[in-house]
Motif scaffolding. Structure first.
Motif, short mmCIF file in Angstrom:
data_model
loop_
_atom_site.label_atom_id
_atom_site.label_comp_id
_atom_site.label_asym_id
_atom_site.label_seq_id
_atom_site.Cartn_x
_atom_site.Cartn_y
_atom_site.Cartn_z
N ASP A 1 0.82 -1.21 0.00
CA ASP A 1 0.00 0.00 0.00
C ASP A 1 0.86 1.27 0.00
N LEU A 2 2.16 1.12 0.11
CA LEU A 2 3.08 2.27 0.12
C LEU A 2 3.86 2.41 -1.19
N GLU A 3 3.23 2.08 -2.29
CA GLU A 3 3.89 2.13 -3.60
C GLU A 3 4.39 3.53 -3.94
N THR A 4 3.58 4.54 -3.67
CA THR A 4 3.97 5.92 -3.98
C THR A 4 5.20 6.32 -3.17
N LEU A 5 5.22 5.96 -1.89
CA LEU A 5 6.38 6.26 -1.05
C LEU A 5 7.62 5.52 -1.56
N MET A 6 7.44 4.30 -2.02
CA MET A 6 8.56 3.51 -2.55
C MET A 6 9.18 4.21 -3.77
N ILE A 7 8.34 4.61 -4.70
CA ILE A 7 8.83 5.28 -5.91
C ILE A 7 9.48 6.62 -5.56
N ALA A 8 8.87 7.36 -4.66
CA ALA A 8 9.44 8.65 -4.24
C ALA A 8 10.80 8.46 -3.58
N THR A 9 10.93 7.43 -2.78
CA THR A 9 12.19 7.18 -2.08
C THR A 9 13.29 6.78 -3.06
N LEU A 10 12.97 5.92 -4.00
CA LEU A 10 13.96 5.54 -5.02
C LEU A 10 14.35 6.75 -5.86
N SER A 11 13.39 7.61 -6.14
CA SER A 11 13.68 8.84 -6.91
C SER A 11 14.60 9.78 -6.12
N LYS A 12 14.39 9.85 -4.81
CA LYS A 12 15.25 10.69 -3.98
C LYS A 12 16.68 10.18 -3.97
N ILE A 13 16.84 8.88 -3.95
CA ILE A 13 18.19 8.29 -4.01
C ILE A 13 18.86 8.69 -5.32
N ALA A 14 18.13 8.58 -6.42
CA ALA A 14 18.68 8.96 -7.72
C ALA A 14 19.01 10.45 -7.76
N PHE A 15 18.17 11.28 -7.15
CA PHE A 15 18.43 12.71 -7.15
C PHE A 15 19.67 13.06 -6.33
N ILE A 16 19.87 12.36 -5.23
CA ILE A 16 21.09 12.59 -4.45
C ILE A 16 22.31 12.23 -5.27
N ASP A 17 22.24 11.14 -6.03
CA ASP A 17 23.35 10.80 -6.93
C ASP A 17 23.62 11.95 -7.89
N TYR A 18 22.55 12.51 -8.45
CA TYR A 18 22.69 13.64 -9.35
C TYR A 18 23.37 14.82 -8.66
N LEU A 19 22.92 15.14 -7.44
CA LEU A 19 23.52 16.26 -6.70
C LEU A 19 24.99 16.04 -6.40
N LEU A 20 25.36 14.77 -6.21
CA LEU A 20 26.75 14.45 -5.91
C LEU A 20 27.60 14.29 -7.18
N GLY A 21 26.98 14.47 -8.33
CA GLY A 21 27.71 14.36 -9.59
C GLY A 21 27.96 12.92 -10.01
N LEU A 22 27.16 11.99 -9.50
CA LEU A 22 27.30 10.58 -9.85
C LEU A 22 26.29 10.22 -10.93
N ASP A 23 26.66 9.29 -11.77
CA ASP A 23 25.75 8.81 -12.81
C ASP A 23 24.88 7.71 -12.22
N VAL A 24 23.59 7.95 -12.16
CA VAL A 24 22.68 6.98 -11.56
C VAL A 24 22.73 5.64 -12.30
N MET A 25 23.09 5.67 -13.57
CA MET A 25 23.15 4.44 -14.35
C MET A 25 24.30 3.54 -13.89
N GLU A 26 25.21 4.08 -13.10
CA GLU A 26 26.33 3.30 -12.57
C GLU A 26 26.12 2.90 -11.11
N ASN A 27 24.97 3.23 -10.56
CA ASN A 27 24.68 2.93 -9.16
C ASN A 27 24.17 1.49 -9.06
N LYS A 28 25.08 0.57 -8.83
CA LYS A 28 24.73 -0.85 -8.77
C LYS A 28 23.88 -1.16 -7.55
#
Length: 101
Positions: free
Chosen positions: A48-75
């Motif tokens: 029932d927390l699908e929206t929170l799950m997607i938002a949380t994964l998106s936040k992780i990707a955004f932090i990678d972006y802020l740190l100058g990391l390529d999310v496509m390399e985040n294993k």
């Protein structure tokens, strides 16, 4: 970013004017990213927390972006998405979370 170097007459002090800057504290961002991974693990089985799950994964990707990391390399993120997919019978891909401006 605009830096304005100016000197007042008779004064050796430089004045710097920086417009619209963002400072990212790497240590804080990495800590936040770790906390977000923990959150994903905690809510993974709560469908029932699908929206929170997607938002949380998106936040992780955004932090990678802020740190100058390529999310496509985040294993770790890719692995987390695969676990989420298998637990929730979804088909999210790492490219779904790719951020670029």
């Amino acid at each position: 970013m605009k830096i304005d170097h100016s000197r007042k007459r008779g004064n050796n002090m430089s004045v710097f004017k920086i417009d619209r800057s963002v400072v990212v504290d790497e240590k804080a961002m990495r800590h936040r990213k770790g906390e977000l991974y923990k959150l994903v693990n905690e809510i993974m089985d709560q469908h029932d927390l699908e929206t929170l799950m997607i938002a949380t994964l998106s936040k992780i990707a955004f932090i990678d972006y802020l740190l100058g990391l390529d999310v496509m390399e985040n294993k770790r993120l890719e692995s987390m998405i695969n676990v989420v997919n298998s637990n929730r019978n979804t088909n999210h891909q790492l490219t779904d979370f790719y951020i670029r401006f």
